[in-house]
Write a protein that holds these residues in place. Structure first.
Motif, short mmCIF file in Angstrom:
data_model
loop_
_atom_site.label_atom_id
_atom_site.label_comp_id
_atom_site.label_asym_id
_atom_site.label_seq_id
_atom_site.Cartn_x
_atom_site.Cartn_y
_atom_site.Cartn_z
N HIS A 72 57.86 30.12 -53.87
CA HIS A 72 57.29 30.27 -52.53
C HIS A 72 56.15 31.28 -52.57
O HIS A 72 56.28 32.41 -52.08
CB HIS A 72 58.37 30.74 -51.55
CG HIS A 72 59.59 29.88 -51.58
ND1 HIS A 72 59.64 28.63 -51.02
CD2 HIS A 72 60.83 30.08 -52.11
CE1 HIS A 72 60.84 28.09 -51.20
NE2 HIS A 72 61.58 28.97 -51.85
N PRO A 73 55.01 30.91 -53.15
CA PRO A 73 53.88 31.84 -53.21
C PRO A 73 53.30 32.11 -51.83
O PRO A 73 53.43 31.28 -50.92
CB PRO A 73 52.85 31.09 -54.09
CG PRO A 73 53.21 29.65 -53.93
CD PRO A 73 54.70 29.60 -53.75
N VAL A 74 52.70 33.29 -51.66
CA VAL A 74 52.08 33.66 -50.40
C VAL A 74 50.61 33.95 -50.62
O VAL A 74 50.15 34.13 -51.74
CB VAL A 74 52.78 34.90 -49.78
CG1 VAL A 74 54.18 34.58 -49.35
CG2 VAL A 74 52.77 36.06 -50.77
N ALA A 75 49.87 34.01 -49.52
CA ALA A 75 48.42 34.15 -49.62
C ALA A 75 47.99 35.56 -49.97
O ALA A 75 47.01 35.77 -50.68
CB ALA A 75 47.78 33.73 -48.30
N HIS A 76 48.73 36.59 -49.48
CA HIS A 76 48.28 37.96 -49.72
C HIS A 76 48.53 38.37 -51.16
O HIS A 76 49.25 37.72 -51.90
CB HIS A 76 48.97 38.94 -48.75
CG HIS A 76 50.46 38.98 -48.90
ND1 HIS A 76 51.08 39.58 -49.96
CD2 HIS A 76 51.45 38.50 -48.10
CE1 HIS A 76 52.40 39.48 -49.83
NE2 HIS A 76 52.64 38.82 -48.71
N ASN A 77 47.92 39.46 -51.58
CA ASN A 77 48.05 39.93 -52.96
C ASN A 77 49.50 40.29 -53.26
O ASN A 77 50.19 40.91 -52.46
CB ASN A 77 47.17 41.17 -53.19
CG ASN A 77 45.70 40.81 -53.10
OD1 ASN A 77 45.32 39.69 -53.38
ND2 ASN A 77 44.89 41.78 -52.71
N GLU A 78 49.94 39.90 -54.44
CA GLU A 78 51.31 40.17 -54.83
C GLU A 78 51.49 41.64 -55.18
O GLU A 78 50.61 42.27 -55.75
CB GLU A 78 51.68 39.32 -56.05
CG GLU A 78 51.70 37.83 -55.77
CD GLU A 78 52.86 37.43 -54.88
OE1 GLU A 78 53.84 38.19 -54.82
OE2 GLU A 78 52.77 36.38 -54.26
N ILE A 79 52.63 42.20 -54.84
CA ILE A 79 53.01 43.55 -55.26
C ILE A 79 54.08 43.39 -56.33
O ILE A 79 55.13 42.81 -56.09
CB ILE A 79 53.57 44.36 -54.07
CG1 ILE A 79 52.57 44.38 -52.93
CG2 ILE A 79 53.94 45.76 -54.53
CD1 ILE A 79 51.29 45.08 -53.27
N CYS A 80 53.80 43.85 -57.52
CA CYS A 80 54.71 43.65 -58.64
C CYS A 80 55.99 44.45 -58.45
O CYS A 80 55.97 45.58 -57.97
CB CYS A 80 54.05 44.06 -59.95
SG CYS A 80 52.66 42.99 -60.38
N LEU A 81 57.10 43.87 -58.85
CA LEU A 81 58.36 44.59 -58.85
C LEU A 81 58.34 45.63 -59.96
O LEU A 81 57.73 45.43 -61.01
CB LEU A 81 59.51 43.63 -59.09
CG LEU A 81 59.87 42.70 -57.94
CD1 LEU A 81 60.93 41.72 -58.41
CD2 LEU A 81 60.40 43.51 -56.78
N LEU A 82 59.00 46.72 -59.71
CA LEU A 82 59.12 47.75 -60.74
C LEU A 82 60.37 47.49 -61.56
O LEU A 82 61.43 47.26 -61.01
CB LEU A 82 59.20 49.13 -60.08
CG LEU A 82 57.99 49.58 -59.28
CD1 LEU A 82 58.27 50.95 -58.71
CD2 LEU A 82 56.74 49.62 -60.14
N TYR A 83 60.24 47.52 -62.87
CA TYR A 83 61.42 47.49 -63.73
C TYR A 83 61.21 48.52 -64.83
O TYR A 83 60.29 48.43 -65.61
CB TYR A 83 61.65 46.12 -64.35
CG TYR A 83 62.75 46.16 -65.39
CD1 TYR A 83 64.05 46.48 -65.01
CD2 TYR A 83 62.49 45.94 -66.72
CE1 TYR A 83 65.05 46.56 -65.94
CE2 TYR A 83 63.49 46.01 -67.66
CZ TYR A 83 64.77 46.32 -67.26
OH TYR A 83 65.77 46.41 -68.18
N THR A 84 62.05 49.51 -64.84
CA THR A 84 61.89 50.57 -65.84
C THR A 84 62.73 50.26 -67.06
O THR A 84 63.83 49.79 -66.95
CB THR A 84 62.37 51.90 -65.28
OG1 THR A 84 62.73 51.73 -63.95
CG2 THR A 84 61.36 52.96 -65.40
#
Length: 392
Positions: free
Chosen positions: A363-375
């Motif tokens: 389900h892609p969206v139009a606005h810029n993606e914010i990456c999930l953080l995984y440490t």
């Protein structure tokens, strides 16, 4: 890095649906008439009050309105008996939640898109513990997966028997899905449901209820050593471990089942009590399921039965067994706890991120993606600690 006070809230939310009773539990209602609930007035439910602990707001303000749910959210300032028509939820967020919802969408806050949540249902045999005792891993999930967590503090047995406990979970889930954006500015692009032990039982039952009610189904399930069968008439070899297990002894299992299940309910026939009984025609509609099993857990075998059925149905499912771990090991990731449990917490973070990424790719969206953080594992995990043996 931990969620500080203004990012860790406990609130009461109103029950907006008819109650689930022993008479109607197997007959899910049509929710369409309840979904289009008018937006609540800001005067009745102020986001500023919720997020800032307004000293003028007190639990006592709704004493005169106990007979019905007005739709108002109340911040908890003092521990008091929970009113029957409200459910307590703890909200954990890595950032202070947005207050300005005028744009009609959840704004990005401190590099985080408020459009992904995790709903957690804690364990405790239906009779014990609370969201407070499960923050050892919930805070890490919130911070490292960059999402908002709603942890449900349902009422406990024996004061609240089945299906009253399940009703609390269902009502809280319905409120979150229909009101999170209106009340808190959180859109629900991705919804992950997690539960450990008894919470895993309730998570499976909740998903089944959502499917049967044609309501939004979670985008993924994360289960820790779930209690999938509450029938005293069934037996699996792993239950023999309960004879001398130091956490899940037979006597505790007996107390928990007798406290939770009323005399007029049958766990050998009711899939909301024993999710292992869910029919294939319903199980095939379930989302991705990730299970962590404990090698020394009396409940272990039912997790293997579930993962076997998911495999036969060609569903996306995965199980990892931590061979020498006891039941409830999610709670043992402490400073002075079992160091190896940190690996399980890291695996949970990885799975949550994977499920969210998979859903967002669909389900892609139009606005810029914010990456999930995984440490990556912390230095503490790399000091030569033995990795717990696992089998996938």
């Amino acid at each position: 890095e931990m969620c500080i006070r203004d990012r860790n809230k406990r609130i009461y939310v109103p029950k907006l649906l008819p109650r689930i009773t022993i008479q109607n539990v197997l007959f899910p209602e049509n929710l369409q008439q309840f979904i289009e609930i008018p937006t609540l007035k800001k005067a009745d439910s102020s986001v500023e009050e919720i997020l800032n602990f307004d000293p003028n707001l007190r639990y006592e303000q709704h004493e005169q309105d106990k007979s019905k749910s007005s739709g108002t959210i109340y911040v908890i300032h003092k521990m008091k008996p929970m009113p029957d028509n409200y459910v307590k939820i703890r909200i954990l967020s890595p950032v202070t939640l947005p207050k300005d919802r005028a744009a009609g969408k959840a704004p990005e806050v401190a590099g985080m898109a408020c459009d992904r949540i995790l709903i957690d249902i804690h364990g405790g045999g239906f009779i014990a513990t609370s969201t407070r005792m499960h923050q050892t891993y919930l805070r890490r999930w919130a911070n490292e997966c960059n999402l908002v967590i709603f942890a449900i503090d349902y009422k406990l047995a024996p004061e609240a028997k089945y299906p009253a406990v399940f009703d609390d979970i269902w009502q809280a889930y319905f409120w979150i899905i229909t009101q999170a954006e209106r009340q808190l500015g959180i859109t629900l692009r991705s919804v992950i449901l997690a539960g450990d032990s008894a919470g895993g039982n309730l998570a499976m039952s909740l998903t089944l209820r959502a499917i049967k009610s044609n309501f939004r189904v979670p985008d993924g399930l994360l289960l820790g050593y779930p209690a999938l069968n509450l029938s005293i008439r069934s037996f699996t070899p792993s239950l023999l471990a309960a004879m001398d297990d130091f956490i899940l002894r037979y006597s505790f299992l007996n107390i928990a089942i007798n406290s939770y299940i009323p005399a007029d309910a049958d766990a050998s026939k009711d899939p909301y009590l024993s999710p292992i009984l869910i029919l294939d025609e319903d199980l095939i509609k379930f989302p991705t399921i990730k299970i962590m099993a404990a090698g020394r857990d009396p409940l272990r075998d039912e997790s293997y039965r579930l993962i076997n059925r998911m495999a036969r149905l060609k569903k996306d499912a995965q199980l990892i067994e931590y061979r020498m771990f006891p039941h409830a090991f999610w709670n043992l990731d402490l400073i002075f706890g079992l160091q190896e449990c940190r690996f399980a917490t890291n695996q949970a973070i990885k799975w949550i991120s994977e499920m969210i990424s998979k859903n967002e790719a669909k389900h892609p969206v139009a606005h810029n993606e914010i990456c999930l953080l995984y440490t990556s594992p912390s230095p503490r995990d790399q000091r030569g600690s033995r990795m717990p043996s696992s089998a996938c």
